[in-house]
Design a protein around this motif. Structure first.
Motif, mmCIF file in Angstrom:
data_model
loop_
_atom_site.group_PDB
_atom_site.id
_atom_site.type_symbol
_atom_site.label_atom_id
_atom_site.label_comp_id
_atom_site.label_asym_id
_atom_site.label_seq_id
_atom_site.Cartn_x
_atom_site.Cartn_y
_atom_site.Cartn_z
ATOM 1 N N VAL A 66 0.817 -1.212 0.000
ATOM 2 C CA VAL A 66 0.000 0.000 0.000
ATOM 3 C C VAL A 66 0.853 1.266 0.000
ATOM 4 C CG1 VAL A 66 -0.180 0.151 2.523
ATOM 5 C CG2 VAL A 66 -2.046 1.024 1.089
ATOM 6 N N TYR A 67 0.374 2.281 -0.712
ATOM 7 C CA TYR A 67 1.012 3.590 -0.711
ATOM 8 C C TYR A 67 -0.061 4.666 -0.605
ATOM 9 C CZ TYR A 67 -0.103 3.695 -5.748
ATOM 10 O OH TYR A 67 -0.737 3.659 -6.955
ATOM 11 N N GLY A 68 0.353 5.882 -0.353
ATOM 12 C CA GLY A 68 -0.587 6.969 -0.137
ATOM 13 C C GLY A 68 -0.568 7.995 -1.259
ATOM 14 N N VAL A 69 -1.726 8.603 -1.482
ATOM 15 C CA VAL A 69 -1.869 9.741 -2.385
ATOM 16 C C VAL A 69 -2.562 10.830 -1.573
ATOM 17 C CG1 VAL A 69 -2.768 10.574 -4.576
ATOM 18 C CG2 VAL A 69 -2.165 8.157 -4.321
ATOM 19 N N ALA A 70 -1.896 11.965 -1.376
ATOM 20 C CA ALA A 70 -2.424 12.960 -0.444
ATOM 21 C C ALA A 70 -2.248 14.371 -0.987
ATOM 22 C CB ALA A 70 -1.730 12.836 0.914
ATOM 23 N N GLY A 71 -3.124 15.255 -0.518
ATOM 24 C CA GLY A 71 -3.017 16.672 -0.835
ATOM 25 C C GLY A 71 -3.319 17.503 0.385
ATOM 26 N N ARG A 72 -2.732 18.687 0.442
ATOM 27 C CA ARG A 72 -2.974 19.574 1.576
ATOM 28 C C ARG A 72 -3.065 21.013 1.098
ATOM 29 N NH1 ARG A 72 2.221 22.313 2.490
ATOM 30 N NH2 ARG A 72 1.486 23.738 0.875
#
Length: 428
Positions: free
Chosen positions: A192-198
């Motif tokens: 699993v890996y993450g895709v994120a925005g802030r």
């Protein structure tokens, strides 16, 4: 020493640390405090921004306090735990405390990273900014020097290249780790890996004593996504607002992060008194749970995000960055100036501290990427404060090696069993 980059460029050092984020600055600070000749080089000119939720868990607070920054954190914002929202429920979950502090914080990375870099400089590290590491010069199997590139003057076309020779190298150049790739680092996306925005946005609740996480993250079509949204008060008139989803090679994240973030902000606008403009929106991919191989060589080691040290269940990486910076400094001291044994000792140390927890965490996170899991299991979980309190402790990496209670023992047993099932254990 001045916080500005040094004018006289160093040509050699005992330990070269590439990357002045939390991991690199912590490593440089601990090495310099031990009397080691260390250069801390970074591609940026500080202060600089970094895509991040800016949240600091009690585990990160513990590490920052050891570096002398507790008063710095208390002068920013302090939170007492997590407010979890989802599936018709809102739960207030205090930080568990125990062997860790019972409070957290949140500081924009433009400020936190610059302060950490200054801690390293104050300890004696030589600061080199605007110097991107692009290659290495080898002597046999060992790194003899790192080739750096400085653009300066507004990024003129003809970049200036120079070398810094080193006996030992610490690579802390972030999730993409360009120097790590040169050295053979490989990111495995089958786990699993993450895709994120802030983003940053003004809020009437900028000084809220709770950080908020919405575990029922939906897209504009109303589908529940395998991730969460967050609102982290900064005490500055703004909050850090973002979204993150989980993915694997088999189940990639088919989302547009910035539009999803804008949609999430619209949903939360009245609840948090949010302004209209989402300032500085950015996004990133996050290798998680030690899903990288070749994290060390005869005289070099990858730490922090570069080594995939990101929590698969919450996307947290600052605490691991700070810890691995301290760990690698201690290990280099134990191994001596030629770092004999580093190629095997560093992966072994990472597996000792994080292998079991990362293995079970990424297994659970991978399970969450199955489309039916959250819609069916989320409502039941949110109806139990006891279960969610336990989940906060596990998901927040708040089980320490000193803990001996039933929850800590269960987490370790699950981790040991998970590692035995892994086709590729963490850091291998």
């Amino acid at each position: 020493m001045s916080s500005a980059a040094v004018t006289a460029r160093p040509t050699e050092t005992d330990v070269l640390v590439v990357g002045a984020g939390p991991a690199g600055s912590a490593a440089a600070a601990w090495l310099a405090r031990a009397g080691v000749d260390v250069v801390l080089a970074d591609a940026a000119t500080f202060p600089r921004d970094k895509t991040c939720g800016d949240g600091l868990t009690p585990r990160a607070v513990h590490e920052l306090a050891q570096l002398g920054l507790e008063d710095f954190l208390r002068g920013r914002t302090v939170n007492q735990g997590l407010r979890a929202h989802g599936f018709g429920q809102t739960l207030h979950l205090p930080w568990p405390g125990g062997h860790l502090p019972d409070w957290g914080s949140a500081v924009p990375r433009t400020e936190l990273d610059d302060r950490l870099r200054q801690v390293a400089v104050d300890a004696g590290a030589v600061d080199v900014q605007d110097a991107r590491a692009v290659d290495v010069r080898m002597s046999g199997s060992r790194v003899a020097a790192v080739v750096l590139e400085r653009r300066g003057d507004g990024g003129r076309a003809e970049a200036e290249r120079f070398e810094i020779a080193c006996r030992r190298l610490v690579v802390a150049d972030g999730v993409r780790s360009p120097l790590g790739k040169v050295l053979g680092r490989e990111w495995h996306r089958d786990t699993v890996y993450g895709v994120a925005g802030r983003s940053y946005v003004t809020s009437e609740k900028h000084d809220d004593p709770w950080i908020s996480s919405h575990l029922e993250l939906r897209d504009e079509q109303g589908q529940v996504l395998s991730g969460y949204g967050w609102v982290f008060p900064l005490g500055t008139g703004e909050v850090n607002l973002g979204v993150g989803t989980l993915a694997t090679a088999k189940r990639p994240a088919d989302i547009a992060v910035k539009p999803l973030m804008a949609f999430y902000a619209e949903q939360r606008r009245a609840e948090f008194g949010l302004g209209e403009e989402l300032r500085m929106p950015t996004s990133a991919l996050l290798p998680m749970g030690g899903a990288v191989s070749n994290v060390a060589g005869p005289n070099w080691a990858l730490i922090g995000d570069a080594a995939g040290c990101v929590n698969p269940l919450n996307g947290e990486g600052i605490d691991y960055g700070l810890e691995t910076g301290r760990f690698v400094a201690s290990l280099l001291g134990d191994l001596g100036p030629d770092a004999h044994g580093l190629a095997s000792a560093w992966p072994a140390l990472l597996r000792e501290h994080y292998g079991e927890a990362f293995s079970i965490a990424r297994r659970l996170a991978g399970f969450v990427t199955v489309p039916w899991v959250l819609p069916r299991m989320g409502p039941a979980g949110m109806r139990s404060t006891a279960l969610m309190t336990l989940a906060l402790r596990w998901m927040g990496n708040l089980v320490t090696e000193e803990d001996r209670d039933a929850a800590a023992r269960l987490w370790r047993v699950a981790g040991k069993g998970s590692v035995r099932l892994d086709d590729r254990p963490p850091f291998s």
